[in-house]
Design an enzyme around this catalytic site. Structure first.
Site, mmCIF file in Angstrom:
data_model
loop_
_atom_site.group_PDB
_atom_site.id
_atom_site.type_symbol
_atom_site.label_atom_id
_atom_site.label_comp_id
_atom_site.label_asym_id
_atom_site.label_seq_id
_atom_site.Cartn_x
_atom_site.Cartn_y
_atom_site.Cartn_z
ATOM 1 N N ILE A 170 20.744 33.487 41.020
ATOM 2 C CA ILE A 170 20.893 32.269 41.836
ATOM 3 C C ILE A 170 19.685 32.032 42.737
ATOM 4 O O ILE A 170 19.477 30.927 43.224
ATOM 5 C CB ILE A 170 22.196 32.277 42.692
ATOM 6 C CG1 ILE A 170 22.293 33.546 43.540
ATOM 7 C CG2 ILE A 170 23.415 32.088 41.809
ATOM 8 C CD1 ILE A 170 23.364 33.472 44.628
ATOM 9 N N THR A 202 34.753 34.147 52.818
ATOM 10 C CA THR A 202 35.718 35.200 53.132
ATOM 11 C C THR A 202 36.241 35.045 54.555
ATOM 12 O O THR A 202 35.573 34.454 55.415
ATOM 13 C CB THR A 202 35.009 36.569 52.987
ATOM 14 O OG1 THR A 202 35.798 37.573 53.620
ATOM 15 C CG2 THR A 202 33.647 36.578 53.676
ATOM 16 N N ASP A 203 37.418 35.629 54.816
ATOM 17 C CA ASP A 203 37.942 35.631 56.188
ATOM 18 C C ASP A 203 37.138 36.571 57.095
ATOM 19 O O ASP A 203 37.252 36.509 58.318
ATOM 20 C CB ASP A 203 39.433 36.011 56.206
ATOM 21 C CG ASP A 203 39.737 37.392 55.632
ATOM 22 O OD1 ASP A 203 38.806 38.066 55.137
ATOM 23 O OD2 ASP A 203 40.917 37.796 55.666
ATOM 24 N N TYR A 214 27.565 42.439 55.437
ATOM 25 C CA TYR A 214 28.186 41.566 54.429
ATOM 26 C C TYR A 214 28.708 40.291 55.088
ATOM 27 O O TYR A 214 28.366 39.175 54.685
ATOM 28 C CB TYR A 214 29.339 42.303 53.714
ATOM 29 C CG TYR A 214 30.273 41.379 52.957
ATOM 30 C CD1 TYR A 214 29.821 40.628 51.872
ATOM 31 C CD2 TYR A 214 31.622 41.249 53.328
ATOM 32 C CE1 TYR A 214 30.673 39.777 51.172
ATOM 33 C CE2 TYR A 214 32.476 40.396 52.636
ATOM 34 C CZ TYR A 214 31.998 39.656 51.561
ATOM 35 O OH TYR A 214 32.844 38.806 50.879
ATOM 36 N N SER A 215 29.542 40.444 56.140
ATOM 37 C CA SER A 215 30.149 39.244 56.727
ATOM 38 C C SER A 215 29.099 38.394 57.442
ATOM 39 O O SER A 215 29.202 37.164 57.464
ATOM 40 C CB SER A 215 31.324 39.594 57.646
ATOM 41 O OG SER A 215 30.962 40.541 58.611
ATOM 42 N N LYS A 261 27.534 36.319 54.716
ATOM 43 C CA LYS A 261 28.431 35.251 54.264
ATOM 44 C C LYS A 261 28.525 34.159 55.336
ATOM 45 O O LYS A 261 28.549 32.967 55.025
ATOM 46 C CB LYS A 261 29.832 35.806 53.948
ATOM 47 C CG LYS A 261 29.914 36.694 52.726
ATOM 48 C CD LYS A 261 29.617 35.982 51.415
ATOM 49 C CE LYS A 261 30.675 34.987 50.993
ATOM 50 N NZ LYS A 261 30.384 34.448 49.628
ATOM 51 N N ASP A 314 35.504 57.316 59.594
ATOM 52 C CA ASP A 314 35.748 55.864 59.512
ATOM 53 C C ASP A 314 34.476 55.123 59.087
ATOM 54 O O ASP A 314 33.361 55.591 59.348
ATOM 55 C CB ASP A 314 36.193 55.359 60.899
ATOM 56 C CG ASP A 314 37.076 54.122 60.779
ATOM 57 O OD1 ASP A 314 37.245 53.603 59.661
ATOM 58 O OD2 ASP A 314 37.598 53.684 61.824
HETATM 59 P P1 NAD Z 1 32.159 40.595 42.662
HETATM 60 O O1 NAD Z 1 31.213 41.512 43.344
HETATM 61 O O2 NAD Z 1 33.243 41.152 41.802
HETATM 62 O O3 NAD Z 1 31.326 39.563 41.736
HETATM 63 C C1 NAD Z 1 30.126 38.987 42.150
HETATM 64 C C2 NAD Z 1 29.448 38.381 40.926
HETATM 65 O O4 NAD Z 1 28.230 37.745 41.366
HETATM 66 C C3 NAD Z 1 29.058 39.406 39.856
HETATM 67 O O5 NAD Z 1 29.418 38.940 38.580
HETATM 68 C C4 NAD Z 1 27.546 39.508 39.997
HETATM 69 O O6 NAD Z 1 26.891 39.836 38.779
HETATM 70 C C5 NAD Z 1 27.194 38.113 40.477
HETATM 71 N N1 NAD Z 1 25.919 38.079 41.209
HETATM 72 C C6 NAD Z 1 25.536 38.890 42.234
HETATM 73 N N2 NAD Z 1 24.293 38.590 42.623
HETATM 74 C C7 NAD Z 1 23.880 37.539 41.853
HETATM 75 C C8 NAD Z 1 22.681 36.768 41.793
HETATM 76 N N3 NAD Z 1 21.646 37.019 42.608
HETATM 77 N N4 NAD Z 1 22.607 35.772 40.894
HETATM 78 C C9 NAD Z 1 23.646 35.499 40.051
HETATM 79 N N5 NAD Z 1 24.779 36.223 40.048
HETATM 80 C C10 NAD Z 1 24.901 37.233 40.944
HETATM 81 O O7 NAD Z 1 32.743 39.666 43.817
HETATM 82 P P2 NAD Z 1 34.205 39.018 43.988
HETATM 83 O O8 NAD Z 1 35.077 40.006 44.654
HETATM 84 O O9 NAD Z 1 34.628 38.406 42.727
HETATM 85 O O10 NAD Z 1 33.873 37.887 45.054
HETATM 86 C C11 NAD Z 1 33.424 36.601 44.635
HETATM 87 C C12 NAD Z 1 33.183 35.733 45.851
HETATM 88 O O11 NAD Z 1 34.383 35.619 46.603
HETATM 89 C C13 NAD Z 1 32.125 36.280 46.805
HETATM 90 O O12 NAD Z 1 31.366 35.197 47.279
HETATM 91 C C14 NAD Z 1 32.936 36.918 47.928
HETATM 92 O O13 NAD Z 1 32.236 36.869 49.149
HETATM 93 C C15 NAD Z 1 34.159 36.009 47.956
HETATM 94 N N6 NAD Z 1 35.409 36.644 48.434
HETATM 95 C C16 NAD Z 1 35.842 37.819 47.879
HETATM 96 C C17 NAD Z 1 37.056 38.361 48.314
HETATM 97 C C18 NAD Z 1 37.597 39.644 47.713
HETATM 98 O O14 NAD Z 1 38.610 40.155 48.206
HETATM 99 N N7 NAD Z 1 37.014 40.169 46.640
HETATM 100 C C19 NAD Z 1 37.798 37.720 49.312
HETATM 101 C C20 NAD Z 1 37.313 36.511 49.838
HETATM 102 C C21 NAD Z 1 36.124 35.978 49.385
#
Ligand code: NAD
Ligand code: TYD
Length: 353
Positions: free
Chosen positions: A63, A133-134, A159-160, A163, A289
């Site tokens: 991306i 995310t929250d 991370y947060s 985001k 922790d």
């Molecule tokens: P994940 O880590 O399972 O998947 C992330 C995907 O992004 C992977 O397929 C990875 O290959 C791809 N990716 C990473 N860097 C990239 C780049 N530079 N270019 C293109 N692709 C790239 O994550 P997830 O748990 O499925 O989360 C997806 C989204 O949802 C994220 O934005 C995360 O912040 C958000 N989110 C996740 C949760 C949770 O509980 N997992 C909760 C709320 C929000």
């Protein structure tokens, strides 16, 4: 049915793969383009069942590669972006914040700039939908309060923080350029295809192999858990009916202390493996922790329920049972991911192109 061409970034990851599957199956007239770099967290095996559908295609792209994303958007006449690609694991962000800033902040900015250039001020029928995310809201105490759409941002982990920064950029593109954008902030997801570094799949796998379960601190931190297919359903509804410029919180009103979830995981896994009750209780191991470990997350998702009629479909006990069963029935998937074999396969496949 209206025709649309939608990029889903991060479609080979956990939540992205559930979303891509839902959209490809539900909207045969749409073209769903999965844009994913295939980092350690991306796995095309998550999409085996839909990979040959005519309305689905995959582009291995970073991306952050603005030129390539812009060229794709122009070539395919993309009118919607649902942006999930991110680095997503808090523990990794503590070890390597740079990668999180690059992907989550610069990557989101690159997606926004590409959409702005491709759409060139013609916003009608376009939407840039950013999945967040929250955790950007910080941490709650044990006082019954909930995160609402108006809660001030107060991120604590790299991370947060990354985001939160990306969310601000998305809103800035709405306010500055008039780009139609939506941001949603969701609570912790669980379900099939989650990379086993996150609590629920990691612990199911460890119980299966009778390995220690590393509980951070005293296991008293609280998370609000949502079944991943309910999140994907919410994204579908919001993409089609949400109000541009708005934010929606997504959550299951389902708060659990880590230690209580872990006990449910042990009980359910042992039962499904035919082991006697209590056989694996001694795997629980309290460890140091996590640095800056947020105490409690809890989402108020009443706006989404009230305005767009979404609500979670699964009770937690049912969702957890389904999830444990899926990981036990799909041991090949787990073994492949934990051994890293799928990564070697992709490297070979793309080297030969
Ligand atoms: P994940 O880590 O399972 O998947 C992330 C995907 O992004 C992977 O397929 C990875 O290959 C791809 N990716 C990473 N860097 C990239 C780049 N530079 N270019 C293109 N692709 C790239 O994550 P997830 O748990 O499925 O989360 C997806 C989204 O949802 C994220 O934005 C995360 O912040 C958000 N989110 C996740 C949760 C949770 O509980 N997992 C909760 C709320 C929000
Ligand atoms: P995680 O799945 O990493 O999600 P997040 O940090 O985004 O909430 O962790 C969920 C909770 O479980 C969190 O409070 C940290 C805790 N945890 C452990 O106690 N041990 C572990 O090995 C992991 C991965 C998480």
């Amino acid at each position: 049915m209206e025709k649309r061409t939608i990029i889903v970034t991060g479609g080979a990851g956990f939540i992205g793969s559930h979303l891509v599957r839902l959209l490809v199956n539900k909207y045969p007239d749409y073209h769903i383009i999965n844009v994913d770099k295939l980092t350690y967290a991306g796995n095309l095996a998550n999409l085996k069942d839909i990979e040959d559908k005519p309305n689905y295609s995959f582009e291995r792209l970073d991306i952050c590669d603005f030129d390539a994303i812009l060229a794709l958007m122009q070539r395919e006449h993309v009118d919607g972006v649902i942006h999930l690609a991110a680095e997503s694991h808090v523990d990794r962000s503590i070890k390597d914040p740079f990668t999180f800033a690059r992907t989550n902040v610069m990557g989101t900015l690159s997606m926004l700039q590409a959409a702005k250039a491709a759409w060139n001020g013609e916003w009608e029928g376009k939407l840039f939908y950013h999945i967040s995310t929250d955790e950007v809201y910080g941490a709650l105490q044990f006082d019954g309060t909930l995160f609402t759409e108006d809660t001030r941002y107060d991120p604590h982990s790299p991370y947060s923080a990354s985001k939160a920064s990306s969310d601000h950029f998305v809103r800035a593109f709405h306010d500055t350029f008039g780009m139609p954008t939506i941001v949603t902030n969701c609570s912790n997801n669980y379900g099939p295809y989650q990379f086993p570094e996150k609590l629920i799949p990691l612990f199911i796998n460890n119980i299966r192999h009778r390995k220690p379960l590393p509980v951070y601190g005293k296991g008293e931190n609280v998370r609000d858990w949502l079944f991943v297919e309910d999140h994907a359903r919410a994204i579908d509804i919001i993409f089609h009916k949400g109000k541009p410029g708005d934010t929606y919180n997504i959550g299951g009103f389902n708060e659990w202390k880590n230690i209580d979830i872990i006990k449910v995981l042990i009980r359910t896994t042992d039962e499904l493996l035919g082991r006697p009750e209590g056989a694996d209780d001694d795997l629980i191991t309290f460890v140091t922790d996590r640095a800056g470990h947020d105490l409690r997350y809890a989402i108020d998702s009443r706006k989404l329920q009230r305005e767009l009629g979404w609500e979670p479909s699964l009770q937690f006990e049912e969702g957890i049972r389904k999830t444990v069963k899926w990981y036990l029935d799909n041991q090949d998937w787990l073994d492949n991911v934990t051994s890293g074999d799928y990564q070697k396969y992709y490297e070979q496949m793309y080297k030969n192109r």
